[in-house]
Write a protein that holds these residues in place. Structure first.
Motif, PDB file in Angstrom:
ATOM      1  N   GLY A  27      35.076  42.882  36.745  1.00 55.26           N
ATOM      2  CA  GLY A  27      36.466  43.111  37.112  1.00 55.26           C
ATOM      3  C   GLY A  27      37.415  42.342  36.204  1.00 55.26           C
ATOM      4  N   GLU A  31      42.885  44.821  37.650  1.00 60.32           N
ATOM      5  CA  GLU A  31      42.216  45.554  38.733  1.00 60.32           C
ATOM      6  C   GLU A  31      42.387  44.862  40.085  1.00 60.32           C
ATOM      7  N   LEU A  32      42.409  43.539  40.074  1.00 59.15           N
ATOM      8  CA  LEU A  32      42.487  42.800  41.334  1.00 59.15           C
ATOM      9  C   LEU A  32      43.911  42.500  41.784  1.00 59.15           C
ATOM     10  N   GLU A  33      44.859  42.622  40.903  1.00 58.99           N
ATOM     11  CA  GLU A  33      46.245  42.290  41.230  1.00 58.99           C
ATOM     12  C   GLU A  33      46.789  43.021  42.464  1.00 58.99           C
ATOM     13  N   TYR A  35      45.446  43.524  45.187  1.00 54.91           N
ATOM     14  CA  TYR A  35      44.937  42.868  46.395  1.00 54.91           C
ATOM     15  C   TYR A  35      45.628  41.530  46.679  1.00 54.91           C
TER      16      TYR A  35
END
Length: 76
Positions: A27, A31-33, A35
């Motif tokens: 990741g 991609e995690l932003e 969340y």
């Protein structure tokens, strides 16, 4: 942190710019932003989550690339 086993943690992620040079699928920050708002909404009385983004300074075309592997999820 939710179970009060640890008081804090750090997540180290590559940026999307460095992503093509990684040898396997992991990741990245972008991609995690989405969340982050969910994580901020969790009511933690004590503790912290630190997120660090790793970026490269430059690309040297004289240095050979490490070939992508065939183990794990590399072929998926």
């Amino acid at each position: 942190m939710l179970r009060k086993v640890v008081l804090g943690s750090a997540l180290v992620l590559p940026s999307r710019k460095i992503y093509p040079y990684l040898t396997d699928r992991i990741g990245n920050f972008e991609e995690l932003e989405p969340y982050f708002d969910v994580w901020r909404a969790v009511a933690i009385q004590e503790g912290f989550l630190a997120i660090f983004v790793v970026e490269h300074d430059a690309i040297d075309s004289n240095v050979p690339r490490i070939t992508k592997g065939t183990d794990g999820r590399a072929l998926i």
